[in-house]
Design a protein around this motif. Structure first.
Motif, PDB file in Angstrom:
ATOM      1  N   GLN A  16     103.461  61.290  52.051  1.00 14.51           N
ATOM      2  CA  GLN A  16     104.806  61.113  52.588  1.00 14.51           C
ATOM      3  C   GLN A  16     104.718  60.472  53.967  1.00 14.51           C
ATOM      4  OE1 GLN A  16     107.518  64.296  52.032  1.00 14.51           O
ATOM      5  NE2 GLN A  16     108.887  63.663  53.687  1.00 14.51           N
ATOM      6  N   PHE A  17     105.458  59.400  54.142  1.00 13.33           N
ATOM      7  CA  PHE A  17     105.494  58.693  55.414  1.00 13.33           C
ATOM      8  C   PHE A  17     106.889  58.823  56.009  1.00 13.33           C
ATOM      9  CE2 PHE A  17     102.342  56.405  52.828  1.00 13.33           C
ATOM     10  CZ  PHE A  17     101.244  56.481  53.665  1.00 13.33           C
ATOM     11  N   SER A  18     106.937  58.850  57.328  1.00 15.25           N
ATOM     12  CA  SER A  18     108.206  58.751  58.031  1.00 15.25           C
ATOM     13  C   SER A  18     108.174  57.471  58.857  1.00 15.25           C
ATOM     14  CB  SER A  18     108.433  59.952  58.937  1.00 15.25           C
ATOM     15  OG  SER A  18     109.674  59.811  59.623  1.00 15.25           O
ATOM     16  N   LEU A  19     109.220  56.672  58.751  1.00 15.88           N
ATOM     17  CA  LEU A  19     109.305  55.411  59.488  1.00 15.88           C
ATOM     18  C   LEU A  19     110.597  55.364  60.281  1.00 15.88           C
ATOM     19  CD1 LEU A  19     107.523  54.667  56.804  1.00 15.88           C
ATOM     20  CD2 LEU A  19     108.015  52.320  57.445  1.00 15.88           C
ATOM     21  N   VAL A  20     110.530  54.730  61.432  1.00 20.06           N
ATOM     22  CA  VAL A  20     111.728  54.427  62.217  1.00 20.06           C
ATOM     23  C   VAL A  20     111.694  52.952  62.562  1.00 20.06           C
ATOM     24  CG1 VAL A  20     112.906  54.726  64.411  1.00 20.06           C
ATOM     25  CG2 VAL A  20     112.055  56.726  63.182  1.00 20.06           C
ATOM     26  N   ALA A  21     112.692  52.233  62.103  1.00 18.78           N
ATOM     27  CA  ALA A  21     112.820  50.799  62.403  1.00 18.78           C
ATOM     28  C   ALA A  21     114.193  50.558  63.012  1.00 18.78           C
ATOM     29  CB  ALA A  21     112.636  49.966  61.142  1.00 18.78           C
ATOM     30  N   GLY A  22     114.223  49.862  64.118  1.00 19.83           N
ATOM     31  CA  GLY A  22     115.486  49.525  64.744  1.00 19.83           C
ATOM     32  C   GLY A  22     115.797  48.048  64.598  1.00 19.83           C
ATOM     33  N   GLY A  48     113.371  58.349  56.952  1.00 20.71           N
ATOM     34  CA  GLY A  48     113.539  58.252  58.393  1.00 20.71           C
ATOM     35  C   GLY A  48     114.753  57.430  58.769  1.00 20.71           C
ATOM     36  N   ILE A  49     114.545  56.396  59.584  1.00 20.70           N
ATOM     37  CA  ILE A  49     115.621  55.511  60.030  1.00 20.70           C
ATOM     38  C   ILE A  49     115.284  54.099  59.592  1.00 20.70           C
ATOM     39  CG2 ILE A  49     116.854  54.588  62.028  1.00 20.70           C
ATOM     40  CD1 ILE A  49     116.248  57.142  63.525  1.00 20.70           C
ATOM     41  N   ASP A  60     114.349  56.332  52.017  1.00 21.76           N
ATOM     42  CA  ASP A  60     115.436  57.290  52.207  1.00 21.76           C
ATOM     43  C   ASP A  60     115.851  57.264  53.676  1.00 21.76           C
ATOM     44  OD1 ASP A  60     117.235  59.352  52.111  1.00 21.76           O
ATOM     45  OD2 ASP A  60     115.746  60.946  51.826  1.00 21.76           O
ATOM     46  N   ALA A  61     116.932  56.558  53.982  1.00 20.42           N
ATOM     47  CA  ALA A  61     117.388  56.397  55.363  1.00 20.42           C
ATOM     48  C   ALA A  61     118.316  57.545  55.739  1.00 20.42           C
ATOM     49  CB  ALA A  61     118.087  55.056  55.542  1.00 20.42           C
TER      50      ALA A  61
END
Length: 392
Positions: A16-22, A48-49, A60-61
């Protein structure tokens, strides 16, 4: 709570990874990264985002990436409470249900502090896209060292620079270099947009963020009005995020150029491939234009206070990525008070009378494209795999 090495299984078939991209550029980069992660771990999960390109890949945002889209210091202050609230909620959620690896994609002002907090609790962290410590804010390197187990670099000179500060890093190439063809097909792109090969075409890109558009689009459209007077047959194409279409249409009308511009929903790559020259906001889009081997005029304008703060922290004479990477003013930059409609129009039109300069620029951009071209998704996934296995 502290995550122990035993709580992360590097051999897990479905990590499972969590990512945040803006912002839109981060969403694009993260989408390509997700392709590499999925190829290596077909059953992996990621949340994440993120934005629409990530969602297309099953991401999954919990929050949309445009929540982090701010423009300069003043805009950041206006949205500070909301962004801080999102970060605190996300941190609590990730500490409660730790991912195998947290990957911050660009957005350093949001991600680095979050990464530092997560890393302090034993969660492995990777930062994708080295902050531009070589261009401005060099003091950020200490925060990077505290925040990240590994940095995925998109430019070849960055790992050596980070190694001097004891930061592990891997050059993975720039994802855009593999997405954009070495030889573009202008005729095909123009056919898709209903343009003729003989047309003189300018792509107008005033940015992807709302605050950018408010500062730049009126100047760009007034420049278009000036170019129409000089060359009535010239064509102008304006790619836009769908949510910004009504605003750009309204601005074009207010500037009296609504009959002269073709505003597109998305299709920024098609616009860059189809154009002869682009009038473009400083940012990732300028690198995309360079990879399409297009001459450009780079412009930027923001709140005066934000500009004064940023100007004092700048380490190099260039702002646009093509100029920074080529270490020369290979394309003009018109910033802040210099970015007048007349100056923008004159600089854009000047390219149509400079075929030898364009040919030289195309050679430089082809070399740059070659330097950045790697199997980014695969190299990034391999580096992340090594980070996971370091926990064992």
């Amino acid at each position: 709570m502290r995550v122990t090495p035993d709580s992360i299984n590097p051999m897990n078939a479905a990590p499972q990874f969590s990512l945040v991209a803006g912002e839109a550029s981060g969403d694009l980069l993260a989408g390509l990264l997700l392709d590499g992660l999925r190829a290596r771990w077909p059953q992996m999960r990621a949340s994440g985002i993120g934005g629409p390109r990530m969602a297309e890949r099953g991401f999954d945002a919990w929050w949309p990436s445009d929540k982090l889209s701010v423009f300069g210091y003043v805009d950041a202050l206006c949205h500070y409470r909301e962004i801080l609230g999102i970060r605190n909620q996300l941190k609590a959620k990730l500490l409660q249900e730790p991912p195998g690896v947290f990957i911050g994609v660009d957005a350093p002002d949001f991600n680095l502090d979050l990464e530092a907090d997560l890393r302090a609790k034993g969660i492995k962290t990777v930062h994708f896209v080295c902050p531009s410590i070589w261009a401005w804010r060099p003091g950020r390197v200490e925060k990077l060292k505290k925040s990240c187990d590994h940095v995925l670099c998109v430019f070849p000179f960055e790992p050596e620079l980070l190694a001097k500060h004891g930061i592990a890093a891997t050059f993975v190439g720039h994802p855009l270099a593999s997405v954009i063809p070495m030889q573009s097909d202008k005729a095909s792109a123009r056919a898709r947009l209903g343009l003729q090969l003989k047309d003189r075409v300018v792509a107008v890109l005033p940015g992807s963020r709302l605050a950018e558009i408010k500062h730049l689009a009126p100047r760009f459209f007034k420049a278009v009005a000036g170019m129409v007077i000089a060359c009535p047959a010239m064509k102008f194409i304006v790619p836009s995020m769908p949510k910004h279409l009504p605003l750009l249409q309204k601005m074009a009308q207010e500037c009296g150029v609504e009959k002269h511009v073709q505003i597109l929903s998305g299709q920024s790559h098609t616009a860059l491939e189809a154009c002869d020259v682009t009038l473009i906001a400083s940012g990732t889009a300028t690198l995309e234009a360079a990879l399409f081997k297009r001459p450009m005029v780079i412009a930027y304008a923001l709140n005066w206070l934000s500009y004064e703060i940023m100007k004092r922290k700048k380490l190099q004479p260039w702002v646009g990525l093509p100029n920074i990477l080529c270490q020369d003013f290979v394309v003009p930059e018109l910033l802040q008070h210099e970015a007048t409609p007349q100056a923008l129009a004159d600089a854009t039109l000047a390219w149509f009378d400079a075929p030898e300069k364009i040919a030289s620029l195309e050679r430089q951009f082809t070399l740059l494209h070659t330097q950045l071209l790697r199997n980014t998704s695969e190299l990034a996934a391999h580096a992340i795999d090594q980070v996971i296995n370091q926990t064992a």
